[in-house]
Each structure stands twice: as C-alpha cells, then as structure tokens.
Design a protein around this motif. Structure first.
Motif, short mmCIF file in Angstrom:
data_model
loop_
_atom_site.label_atom_id
_atom_site.label_comp_id
_atom_site.label_asym_id
_atom_site.label_seq_id
_atom_site.Cartn_x
_atom_site.Cartn_y
_atom_site.Cartn_z
N THR A 58 0.73 -1.28 0.18
CA THR A 58 0.10 -0.05 -0.16
C THR A 58 0.79 1.17 -0.14
OG1 THR A 58 -0.09 0.08 2.46
CG2 THR A 58 -1.66 -1.10 1.29
N ARG A 71 -14.65 -4.51 -6.41
CA ARG A 71 -14.74 -3.21 -7.19
C ARG A 71 -15.60 -2.56 -7.21
NH1 ARG A 71 -10.00 -4.41 -9.79
NH2 ARG A 71 -9.42 -6.42 -10.01
N GLN A 73 -17.26 -1.22 -4.64
CA GLN A 73 -17.15 -0.33 -3.33
C GLN A 73 -15.76 0.25 -3.34
OE1 GLN A 73 -19.39 0.62 -1.30
NE2 GLN A 73 -20.82 -0.64 -2.62
N ASN A 74 -14.99 -0.26 -4.53
CA ASN A 74 -13.60 0.23 -4.58
C ASN A 74 -12.77 -0.02 -3.63
OD1 ASN A 74 -13.39 1.26 -7.25
ND2 ASN A 74 -14.22 3.30 -6.43
N GLU A 75 -12.89 -1.22 -2.75
CA GLU A 75 -12.41 -1.78 -1.54
C GLU A 75 -11.37 -3.12 -1.83
OE1 GLU A 75 -15.19 -2.03 1.36
OE2 GLU A 75 -15.26 0.28 1.99
N ARG A 89 -8.86 -3.64 5.59
CA ARG A 89 -9.67 -3.26 4.53
C ARG A 89 -9.12 -1.83 4.16
NH1 ARG A 89 -14.53 -4.50 2.90
NH2 ARG A 89 -14.79 -5.62 4.72
N PHE A 90 -8.79 -1.67 2.87
CA PHE A 90 -8.42 -0.39 2.31
C PHE A 90 -9.18 0.00 0.86
CE2 PHE A 90 -4.52 -2.13 4.03
CZ PHE A 90 -3.87 -1.18 4.83
N HIS A 91 -8.98 1.16 0.67
CA HIS A 91 -9.63 1.67 -0.61
C HIS A 91 -8.60 1.26 -1.71
CE1 HIS A 91 -10.90 4.59 -3.78
NE2 HIS A 91 -11.92 4.42 -3.09
N LEU A 92 -9.10 0.70 -2.86
CA LEU A 92 -8.66 0.02 -3.91
C LEU A 92 -7.14 1.02 -4.34
CD1 LEU A 92 -8.48 -2.36 -5.51
CD2 LEU A 92 -9.86 -1.25 -7.28
N THR A 93 -7.42 2.28 -4.44
CA THR A 93 -6.41 3.20 -4.83
C THR A 93 -5.26 3.42 -3.79
OG1 THR A 93 -7.44 5.35 -3.89
CG2 THR A 93 -7.80 4.52 -6.32
#
Length: 104
Positions: A58, A71, A73-75, A89-93
């Motif tokens: 990350t 995808r 929820q972008n998580e 849990r993270f944001h995908l970006t």
C-alpha cells in the motif's frame, strides 16, 4: 527602457512571441502532462489486473496478500498476518505496487 525597445527594433514586431509561446506550451506538455498521463494509465491497468492472492504494497508501506477485491465499493481486503489471520480493509487506490508472482 532601452533594453525593451531593442527587442522590437529593426522590424521585430513581436512575431517571435507567436512562435515562442506555443513552443513553450508544447514543451510543458511533454515535460509535465504526458508523463503524468502514462503513470495514471499504468496504475489503472495494474488495479484492473489485480487478483486474489496477489502480494501488494500500500501507499503506507503495508505489505499483504489480497484476500477480497470489491470493485463496486473500490475496496480491497489484505491479509497481513497468516498466523493470526489479520485482515485490513483499504480503498483500492491505496495499492501502490503489486509484487511479481513466484514461479515455484
């Protein structure tokens, strides 16, 4: 005052500005905008190719294995500790790098 008059002397009516300004804009495009667009494209492709069990890092430096990708929820859920089954849990970006898969 005399220096500024020298630029326009001898019929120099500012035509050089018409050539210089677009040239500077093109140079700025190649030095700033184009590399940024390439980086965004690579990041988008990396996130699109992300799969379960990929090892990732990350932006904060946390290294883990992809457990779940949502995808919609972008998580993304990363398993960071096998012994305790710790998941985060993270944001995908937040994913900054994907490590190559082992060829074993």
């Amino acid at each position: 005052m005399l220096d500024s008059m020298v630029l326009f002397a001898e019929g120099g009516d500012g035509m050089w500005l018409i050539i210089l300004f677009p040239a500077l804009l093109i140079l700025m495009w190649f030095l700033m905008v184009a590399p940024q667009k390439r980086q965004e494209t690579r990041m988008r492709e990396m996130l699109a190719a992300l799969e379960k069990n990929d090892r990732v890092m990350t932006v904060g430096g946390l290294i883990g294995t992809v457990h779940v990708i949502d995808r919609d929820q972008n998580e993304i859920v990363l398993k960071v500790d096998e012994a305790n089954n710790t998941k985060v849990r993270f944001h995908l970006t937040a994913v900054s790098a994907v490590f190559p898969k082992d060829k074993t």
